[in-house]
Design an enzyme around this catalytic site. Sequence first.
Site, PDB file in Angstrom:
ATOM      1  N   LYS A 109       0.831  -1.210   0.000  1.00 52.74           N
ATOM      2  CA  LYS A 109       0.000   0.000   0.000  1.00 52.74           C
ATOM      3  C   LYS A 109       0.865   1.260   0.000  1.00 52.74           C
ATOM      4  CE  LYS A 109      -3.709  -0.450   2.249  1.00 52.74           C
ATOM      5  NZ  LYS A 109      -4.609  -0.712   3.391  1.00 52.74           N
TER       6      LYS A 109
ATOM      7  N   ARG B 194      -3.460   3.065   8.480  1.00 50.05           N
ATOM      8  CA  ARG B 194      -3.841   1.859   7.739  1.00 50.05           C
ATOM      9  C   ARG B 194      -2.651   0.920   7.597  1.00 50.05           C
ATOM     10  NH1 ARG B 194      -6.512   3.683   2.278  1.00 50.05           N
ATOM     11  NH2 ARG B 194      -7.744   1.767   2.485  1.00 50.05           N
TER      12      ARG B 194
ATOM     13  N   GLY C 298      -8.402  -7.206   4.426  1.00 48.49           N
ATOM     14  CA  GLY C 298      -9.260  -7.447   5.578  1.00 48.49           C
ATOM     15  C   GLY C 298      -8.611  -8.185   6.728  1.00 48.49           C
TER      16      GLY C 298
ATOM     17  N   MET D 140      -5.754  -7.290   8.441  1.00 51.47           N
ATOM     18  CA  MET D 140      -5.124  -6.454   9.465  1.00 51.47           C
ATOM     19  C   MET D 140      -5.935  -5.177   9.667  1.00 51.47           C
ATOM     20  SD  MET D 140      -1.090  -7.085   8.717  1.00 51.47           S
ATOM     21  CE  MET D 140      -1.223  -6.549   7.020  1.00 51.47           C
TER      22      MET D 140
ATOM     23  N   ARG E 115      -3.416  -1.283  -6.387  1.00 48.54           N
ATOM     24  CA  ARG E 115      -2.580  -2.486  -6.326  1.00 48.54           C
ATOM     25  C   ARG E 115      -2.929  -3.344  -7.534  1.00 48.54           C
ATOM     26  NH1 ARG E 115      -5.771  -4.397  -0.938  1.00 48.54           N
ATOM     27  NH2 ARG E 115      -7.796  -4.792  -1.894  1.00 48.54           N
TER      28      ARG E 115
ATOM     29  N   HIS F 283      -3.196 -42.768   1.048  1.00 44.55           N
ATOM     30  CA  HIS F 283      -3.347 -43.636  -0.117  1.00 44.55           C
ATOM     31  C   HIS F 283      -4.457 -43.128  -1.030  1.00 44.55           C
ATOM     32  CE1 HIS F 283      -5.092 -47.111  -2.297  1.00 44.55           C
ATOM     33  NE2 HIS F 283      -3.828 -47.444  -2.461  1.00 44.55           N
TER      34      HIS F 283
ATOM     35  N   ARG G  49       4.479 -48.308 -11.819  1.00 43.95           N
ATOM     36  CA  ARG G  49       4.532 -49.090 -10.579  1.00 43.95           C
ATOM     37  C   ARG G  49       4.010 -50.493 -10.855  1.00 43.95           C
ATOM     38  NH1 ARG G  49       1.732 -43.764  -8.321  1.00 43.95           N
ATOM     39  NH2 ARG G  49       0.808 -44.147 -10.368  1.00 43.95           N
TER      40      ARG G  49
ATOM     41  N   ARG H 284       9.450 -49.405 -12.653  1.00 47.79           N
ATOM     42  CA  ARG H 284       9.990 -49.716 -11.332  1.00 47.79           C
ATOM     43  C   ARG H 284       9.661 -51.163 -10.990  1.00 47.79           C
ATOM     44  NH1 ARG H 284       7.719 -46.512  -6.203  1.00 47.79           N
ATOM     45  NH2 ARG H 284       5.997 -47.958  -6.488  1.00 47.79           N
TER      46      ARG H 284
ATOM     47  N   GLU I  59      15.910 -42.723  -2.815  1.00 45.82           N
ATOM     48  CA  GLU I  59      14.825 -42.466  -1.864  1.00 45.82           C
ATOM     49  C   GLU I  59      15.238 -42.727  -0.419  1.00 45.82           C
ATOM     50  OE1 GLU I  59      11.569 -45.126  -2.861  1.00 45.82           O
ATOM     51  OE2 GLU I  59      12.989 -46.498  -3.814  1.00 45.82           O
TER      52      GLU I  59
ATOM     53  N   SER J  58      16.295 -41.603 -10.404  1.00 41.41           N
ATOM     54  CA  SER J  58      14.987 -40.973 -10.258  1.00 41.41           C
ATOM     55  C   SER J  58      14.756 -40.765  -8.766  1.00 41.41           C
ATOM     56  CB  SER J  58      13.877 -41.848 -10.847  1.00 41.41           C
ATOM     57  OG  SER J  58      12.622 -41.222 -10.683  1.00 41.41           O
TER      58      SER J  58
ATOM     59  N   GLY K 189      12.878 -40.519  -5.601  1.00 41.81           N
ATOM     60  CA  GLY K 189      11.580 -40.875  -5.024  1.00 41.81           C
ATOM     61  C   GLY K 189      11.345 -40.013  -3.795  1.00 41.81           C
ATOM     62  N   THR K 190      10.856 -38.802  -4.009  1.00 42.84           N
ATOM     63  CA  THR K 190      10.822 -37.822  -2.922  1.00 42.84           C
ATOM     64  C   THR K 190       9.763 -38.126  -1.866  1.00 42.84           C
ATOM     65  OG1 THR K 190       9.462 -36.390  -4.330  1.00 42.84           O
ATOM     66  CG2 THR K 190      11.833 -35.961  -4.268  1.00 42.84           C
TER      67      THR K 190
ATOM     68  N   ASP L 122       9.295 -41.218  -0.375  1.00 38.45           N
ATOM     69  CA  ASP L 122      10.028 -41.980   0.639  1.00 38.45           C
ATOM     70  C   ASP L 122      11.213 -41.193   1.178  1.00 38.45           C
ATOM     71  OD1 ASP L 122       8.508 -44.211   0.961  1.00 38.45           O
ATOM     72  OD2 ASP L 122       9.615 -45.462  -0.458  1.00 38.45           O
TER      73      ASP L 122
ATOM     74  N   CYS M 182      10.142 -38.638  -9.422  1.00 43.06           N
ATOM     75  CA  CYS M 182       8.863 -39.299  -9.677  1.00 43.06           C
ATOM     76  C   CYS M 182       7.966 -39.327  -8.442  1.00 43.06           C
ATOM     77  CB  CYS M 182       9.072 -40.715 -10.201  1.00 43.06           C
ATOM     78  SG  CYS M 182       9.955 -41.808  -9.068  1.00 43.06           S
TER      79      CYS M 182
ATOM     80  N   TYR N  31      14.058 -34.098 -15.892  1.00 45.54           N
ATOM     81  CA  TYR N  31      12.612 -34.209 -16.050  1.00 45.54           C
ATOM     82  C   TYR N  31      11.936 -34.351 -14.688  1.00 45.54           C
ATOM     83  CZ  TYR N  31      13.009 -39.270 -15.196  1.00 45.54           C
ATOM     84  OH  TYR N  31      13.249 -40.496 -14.623  1.00 45.54           O
TER      85      TYR N  31
END
Length: 905
Positions: A27, A96, A105, A107, A340, A456, A581, A636, A768, A787, A789-790, A792, A855, A875
């Site tokens: 602002k 303000r 809205g 603050m 804004r 799951h 999988r 896999r 992983e 690859s 395995g984020t 795990d 992946c 990728y």
Amino acid sequence: MSENKDQKFVYDFTEGNRDLKDLLGGKGANLAEMTNLGLPVPPGFTITTDACKVYLDSGEAPAALRDEVTAHLQALEAKMGKKLGQSDDPLLVSVRSGAKFSMPGMMDTVLNIGMSDESVQGLAKQADNERFAWDSYRRLIQMFGKTVLGVEGELFEEALEEAKAAKKVAVDTDLDAADLKKLVKAFKKIVAKEAGREFPQDAREQLDLAVEAVFNSWNTDRAKLYRRQERIPGDLGTAVNVCSMVFGNLGPDSGTGVAFTRDPASGHQGVYGDYLQNAQGEDVVAGIRNTVPLSDLEQLDKKSYDQLMQIMETLETHYKDLCDIEFTIERGQLWMLQTRVGKRTAGAAFRIATQLVDQGLIDEAEALRRVNGAQLAQLMFPRFDEDAKTELLGRGIAASPGAAVGKAVFDSYTAVKWSRSGEKVILIRRETNPDDLDGMIASEGILTSRGGKTSHAAVVARGMGKTCVCGAEELDVDTKRRRLTTSSGQVIEEGDVVSIDGSTGKVYRGEVPVVPSPVVEYFEGRMHAGADEADELIGAVHRIMSYADGVRRLRVRANADNAEDALRARRFGAQGIGLCRTEHMFLGERREMVERLILADTDSEREKALSALLPLQKKDFVELFEAMDGLPVTVRLLDPPLHEFLPDITELSVRVALAEARKDPNENDLRLLQAVHKLHEQNPMLGLRGVRLGLVIPGLFAMQVRAIAEAAAIRKDAKGDPRAEIMIPLVGTVQELEIVREEADRIIAEVEAATGTSLKLTIGTMIELPRAALTADQIAEAAQFFSFGTNDLTQTVWGFSRDDVEASFFTAYLEKGIFGVSPFETIDKDGVGSLVRHAAKLGRATRPDLKLGVCGEHGGDPESVHFFHEVGLDYVSCSPFRIPVARLEAGRAAAVGADKGSDSR
């Protein structure tokens, strides 16, 4: 934040500009920018976010702040020719809030600072309007009492309603000066009683207390909740804008309004906004009185209307974007109070971005920066008709967006049976497991009373593009009695129609009409850009997606387990499969074959079971390679613990006990129960799974590798171009990978010799486990690709079980600010991300041509995609439905960089 003696804490509106949002807040920076443009902005000054940070850290305002405010206040008084709170013709100011990012809205604001029992008389005389003066005074006491002194706002509202009732009028503008004098007296009594002190008569005390109140409002519950929702950092603080008051409540030639330079709902150009005569700003927002369309201002005040239209054009051209404007007209004089870059719907965002390109205001790269994956996702999912009448049953976690309607069913068997009969069904479970996959596929959507966004049900639903609401704890799911009961006692029996909204988490009784998404039809090749409004949106999406695809470096693959998903992913723009999988190929009718493998006591029994599975696996891969011909397919090998393919231990124990009671024992059930007990693990996700299965169960991985190789040979013989990549899961040490790879290389060579075909199959691994990331240089000796395995990797780095922690303590962690967002939704850059970065660097140091991908669920998360671009992966892979989002964000990452991309709101 510690105070610096040379630090400047207050800036006049003439000193700043729009690039100082970090310091002056959005602002304040924009007020300064409009001042510099020569637009009619009431004079004032801004107290910086740095002052707020010092106050929040120490509990006290910076020592230098009072003197700086005094100096700027004196300069303001000199400019205005009047003093704050003087008894005759007083200067009044507004106080303000204004953070870096818009938090509408959330603050606090206080208007009319400087009014007192004495100055109200001077204001009345100066304005020649007694009613206006007393109305302004009652507004100050009301706002100050609520915002600064913590008085319950309803007490003031009740007193106002009593005053209107006594006068027998419906709106506050019908109260005269005498009525408002009485109301001021009533308001002051409320303050004295509830706050334990009199309303302050000293104008400077009012100002200082109001500034502190705005600082404190940064950490109110509603502000913190909003920041979590919008992912706004909690350490930014807010600036405070002190602005000389201009009055829209001086009579019919005055008023206040809000304007947009384009329609924020559609993006269309035109005159959009609301105006309210004889009112102050909060009246428009509060809805106390009905506004009129902004276009009516042309008849009410042609001069101000024409000036406003010119200013709006100036601002949009200057900001090169949709602008949201607040203004006041004081006796025919137009004043700009705020501008804004305006918030907009997802559809408007895409339309406006391409419109501005066509107008020559921005280029295509900037257009790409103006939209984001979350907006694209909103456009892709079907949604309920907002105008429809609904009966809300409850609310859960919005796990997979979309709108789904169907008959309630409480088990997978019924879901499949009814679906095959042409019924649309919603699968309702306490929680789902792999046994429910058939039912999930058959259902329009999934509703669970337990679990979170990475349960799951949520993960599988997103992978299939299914609507899903998880963790609806207020709904009691009774699968035995086949009913759902709400907290208010309503009952949904099996067969009753329900509607679930995966974008809001709401669950409704009955059928809510659904509006389809033309954007999905476009991605599937069933709609092309044309002339009507939907086609106009498709044209905008097409243009921006084409540019994103042209500039992105990251390729986008799909997580897909069958040919149907692969074909859909390809239509959505997938450049291969990053995760197939194979465990999903072992469910359904093939479960008995897997059970025979697990129960095998001899080599011959095991070989017989594997031989039965081989042709089925091969058929799956032939179909998959045909669907993705010419594109890479990463397969896999079997990953989950074997107990997941066996019956539930409790159900099986009951079945065996009942059979024994009847003296009719089932030999197969007895063997199964023995196997279940044998395979039972305290923590199966850290037990016998992944590469460990291939090393412990002779022939298992060999069967899968042979099926892949023979399928590739069949596809190649049919003049196809199979590009299979074999991925070994859960490797923790290079020795595991070397053993499996040696066997795989032997089998591939055997298939090549038997078929006379040269197969270019690559072998790699999932990273992983933390140890794999830390020894990636060694593992790269035996791996042709990594690859990440984020899913795990996040579990093992944090020590979390994602099936448990979201329901147990994640909510508390989010509320306490430990998490800004779940690390299963957006990658934890400092922890998990550091391991990804480290492993990528080590792996390529050993093997410069090492292909790197991801992946896990993060592959489709917009913010995570920017991180993977920055780290240098080749990728990302995600569920088919999220491919367009990943494509868009990969383009944005290339255009703006990870940091700038994550900063766009």
